[in-house]
Structure formats: C-alpha cells, structure tokens
Design a protein around this motif. Structure first.
Motif, short mmCIF file in Angstrom:
data_model
loop_
_atom_site.label_atom_id
_atom_site.label_comp_id
_atom_site.label_asym_id
_atom_site.label_seq_id
_atom_site.Cartn_x
_atom_site.Cartn_y
_atom_site.Cartn_z
N GLY A 1 45.16 28.40 19.87
CA GLY A 1 44.60 29.18 21.22
C GLY A 1 45.53 28.53 22.47
O GLY A 1 45.42 27.25 22.53
N ILE A 2 45.52 29.26 23.32
CA ILE A 2 46.15 28.87 24.68
C ILE A 2 45.34 29.51 25.76
O ILE A 2 45.06 30.77 25.51
CB ILE A 2 47.68 28.92 24.71
CG1 ILE A 2 47.94 30.51 24.61
CG2 ILE A 2 48.48 28.08 23.95
CD1 ILE A 2 49.51 30.86 24.96
N ALA A 3 45.30 28.77 26.91
CA ALA A 3 44.89 29.55 28.17
C ALA A 3 45.57 29.65 29.44
O ALA A 3 46.65 28.74 29.44
CB ALA A 3 43.65 28.69 28.16
N LEU A 4 45.62 30.76 30.03
CA LEU A 4 46.54 30.99 31.04
C LEU A 4 45.34 31.06 32.31
O LEU A 4 44.85 32.09 32.35
CB LEU A 4 47.21 32.38 31.01
CG LEU A 4 48.24 32.72 32.13
CD1 LEU A 4 49.06 31.80 32.33
CD2 LEU A 4 48.74 33.93 32.01
N ARG A 5 45.82 30.02 32.98
CA ARG A 5 44.91 30.13 34.26
C ARG A 5 45.60 30.03 35.52
O ARG A 5 46.91 29.82 35.63
CB ARG A 5 43.99 28.74 34.30
CG ARG A 5 43.09 28.59 33.04
CD ARG A 5 42.19 27.25 33.25
NE ARG A 5 41.43 27.15 32.14
CZ ARG A 5 40.52 26.41 31.88
NH1 ARG A 5 40.51 25.07 32.74
NH2 ARG A 5 39.61 26.17 30.87
N SER A 6 45.00 30.49 36.64
CA SER A 6 45.82 30.76 37.76
C SER A 6 44.99 30.17 39.21
O SER A 6 43.64 30.16 38.90
CB SER A 6 46.08 32.11 38.22
OG SER A 6 44.94 33.08 38.61
N SER A 7 45.40 30.00 40.13
CA SER A 7 45.04 29.56 41.48
C SER A 7 44.18 30.94 41.88
O SER A 7 44.50 32.30 41.38
CB SER A 7 45.71 29.15 42.42
OG SER A 7 46.91 29.94 42.71
N GLU A 8 43.33 30.85 42.99
CA GLU A 8 42.59 31.99 43.45
C GLU A 8 43.60 32.81 44.34
O GLU A 8 44.49 32.50 44.86
CB GLU A 8 41.40 31.56 44.49
CG GLU A 8 40.43 30.82 43.71
CD GLU A 8 39.24 30.42 44.62
OE1 GLU A 8 39.28 30.74 45.80
OE2 GLU A 8 38.25 29.87 44.20
N PHE A 9 43.23 34.14 44.05
CA PHE A 9 44.13 35.17 44.96
C PHE A 9 43.29 35.91 46.03
O PHE A 9 42.07 36.13 45.83
CB PHE A 9 44.80 36.14 44.16
CG PHE A 9 45.63 35.58 43.16
CD1 PHE A 9 46.81 35.55 43.60
CD2 PHE A 9 45.19 35.42 41.63
CE1 PHE A 9 48.11 34.95 42.50
CE2 PHE A 9 46.17 34.89 40.98
CZ PHE A 9 47.47 34.72 41.29
N ALA A 10 43.87 36.19 47.19
CA ALA A 10 43.11 36.56 48.31
C ALA A 10 42.91 38.20 48.08
O ALA A 10 41.79 38.68 48.67
CB ALA A 10 43.97 36.77 49.70
N THR A 11 43.74 38.82 47.34
CA THR A 11 43.49 40.25 47.06
C THR A 11 43.82 40.70 45.64
O THR A 11 44.49 39.99 44.80
CB THR A 11 44.63 41.01 48.00
OG1 THR A 11 45.90 40.78 47.53
CG2 THR A 11 44.47 40.74 49.62
N ALA A 12 43.29 41.82 45.12
CA ALA A 12 43.34 42.21 43.88
C ALA A 12 44.70 42.66 43.56
O ALA A 12 45.44 42.50 42.67
CB ALA A 12 42.53 43.53 43.79
#
Length: 289
Positions: A25-36
């Motif tokens: 299993g692998i996870a893809l994570r991101s920082s927060e985004f201001a807009t959709a």
C-alpha cells in the motif's frame, strides 16, 4: 506536508510492508489547497505523473475500475441509515464536495487501490521524475491510455490487438478532404437525390456518401503517424505502414471473422504497443498533440 518522497505539492510513500499476495500500500498526500479548482488541477497533474510512470516502466494503470464498484441503492441507504441521518450521499472516491443539510452521512463500498509488482521505491522515483508538461488530461488522452493499459491486462491475443489499435486511433481526428473532393461528394449526393429512389434509399445513400467528406480514420491515422515520426515522436520510420497493416488485419478480424495466427497477432501487437507508448509519453510531456 511531512518530509519524505515529496514532489511538488505531493508526497508519495509506502504505508505498509510489501506482501507477495496483496502488494504494497502507498499513500498520496498533499498540502492544503485554497480552492477546489486548485486541488482538482494538482490532482490531475498527479494522475498524469502516475500514467507517465506506468508507461515508462512497462505496465498499465486501470483509470476506470475493471470490475464495477459496489453500488448502494436508495433503499439500501435508507435501510443502513435508519432515522439517524437526513441525507446520505454517494462517496465513491472518498472525495466529495457537498452542501450540508442536517445530519449528513456518506455511503461507499471499498476503496481504490494501486498494486505494482516492482519495488515500491523504484515506482516512487519514477513518479517523482515523470516529465509532465500537460496541465489538464484531455478526454482523448485518458481514453487512449485506458485502452493501452487494459491491453496489458488482457490475456486474449485478439482482444489485446484490437485494444491497441483503438488506443492509437482514439488519439486521431478525421481530417477533411480537399475542397475539390468535397465538391465531388456534393455532386454525388445531388445525383442520388435526383435519382428517383425511395426516401429510405436516398437517406441511406446520402448519409453514407456525406461521410466521405472526411478522410477515413485509417487514412487520418496514417497521416498522423507520419507527422509524428517527422516530428521525432516515433522512433521507427515504418510506424505508419505498420499501423496500416494492423488496421487491415483488424478489418478482416472484425468484419469478416478472419483471425490470423496468434504469432502474427503478437508481432503486430508489439509494434502497436510501441507506437501507443511513444505517442502517449510525448503527449504527456507536451512534445506532441
């Protein structure tokens, strides 16, 4: 965003030990985004990196589920939710933008997973270095890739061959014929309309003749592949001729039920796979359209 195998606004890393049956299993994570919209754009870029890495490493990713996901009916939602919720929303991908109305719940069946047989670190490195220049994947690109990837999952030599033919031709738009040729087509249509045939016969003939204003998809694809080689996208000068031979086999197989020897299909499929791979990589890298 936590440190690790970061690439742009994303981090891709293993979350469990590898298992010979279930993969890793692998996870893809991101920082927060201001807009959709911003989140959607970066998500598309991450998808293109995944497609690029898979093509480069010689395997396929199923963009659409090969087995349709579980579906919860409206009756099932009511039965599961009882009187605890006012509204229950579908949440097929675990990402849902919604307007909250009273007590809100989400219904889903399973979660999508990616399995790769190569060491996960090498896969992550491929994903990081993917040369993605296209910002938004086009419908043609995703359709072509999906056909290419599913050809790699397919065991039937005939089905695999046909998927690869469609993967290439789905990238191509039919080109219009010359003005002189189109005028000749118009003259033929006028002759049919004045022939005294029945309305059904005239309709059938004129609709068929009108399609001749554009070159056939086979001819348009040959021109497309010729230009792709001239632009340095395709490595083999005979790519256009190879596709033409494959398309002739496709016509015999689909329209006349004639199947060539498995070895011949395998040889043609190998040529088509190389063509599709080189085209898809070039499009993702914005070297070709």
């Amino acid at each position: 965003m936590s440190p690790g195998n970061a690439s742009g606004d994303f981090e891709l890393r293993p979350i469990e030990e590898a298992d010979q049956f279930a993969g890793q299993g692998i996870a893809l994570r991101s920082s927060e985004f201001a807009t959709a919209d911003g989140a959607r754009a970066e998500g598309e870029r991450a998808l293109l990196r995944l497609l690029h890495a898979s093509i480069e490493n010689g395997y396929g990713v199923s963009v659409k589920p090969r087995i349709p996901p579980g579906f919860i009916t409206e009756y099932g939602k009511k039965a599961l939710g009882g009187d605890r919720f006012d509204v229950i929303l579908d949440d097929e991908f675990g990402l849902c933008v919604y307007e909250e109305k009273g007590r809100t719940a989400f219904a889903n069946v399973g979660t999508p997973q990616l399995l790769t047989s190569q060491p996960i670190d090498r896969f992550i490195e491929s994903w990081q270095r993917a040369n993605v220049q296209v910002t938004t994947p086009s419908g043609r690109l995703l359709t072509s890739y999906d056909l290419y990837a599913n050809a790699r999952f397919e065991n039937s030599s005939r089905a695999r061959f046909l998927l690869l033919v469609m993967s290439i031709e789905s990238l191509v738009e039919q080109t219009p014929r010359t003005v002189a040729e189109q005028l000749a087509v118009d003259a033929a249509i006028s002759a049919v309309q004045a022939s005294g045939l029945s309305a059904d016969e005239v309709g059938a003939l004129t609709s068929g003749i009108a399609m001749l204003k554009n070159n056939s998809i086979a001819h348009s694809t040959k021109l497309y592949l010729t230009r792709a080689h001239e632009a340095g996208v395709l490595s083999v000068p005979e790519s256009s001729l190879q596709f033409a031979k494959a398309y002739n086999i496709r016509s015999k197989l689909v329209h006349r039920g004639i199947t060539p020897a498995p070895s011949d299909l395998a040889d043609r499929a190998a040529e088509l796979e190389r063509i599709a791979k080189e085209l898809l990589l070039a499009i993702i890298e914005a070297r070709w359209v």
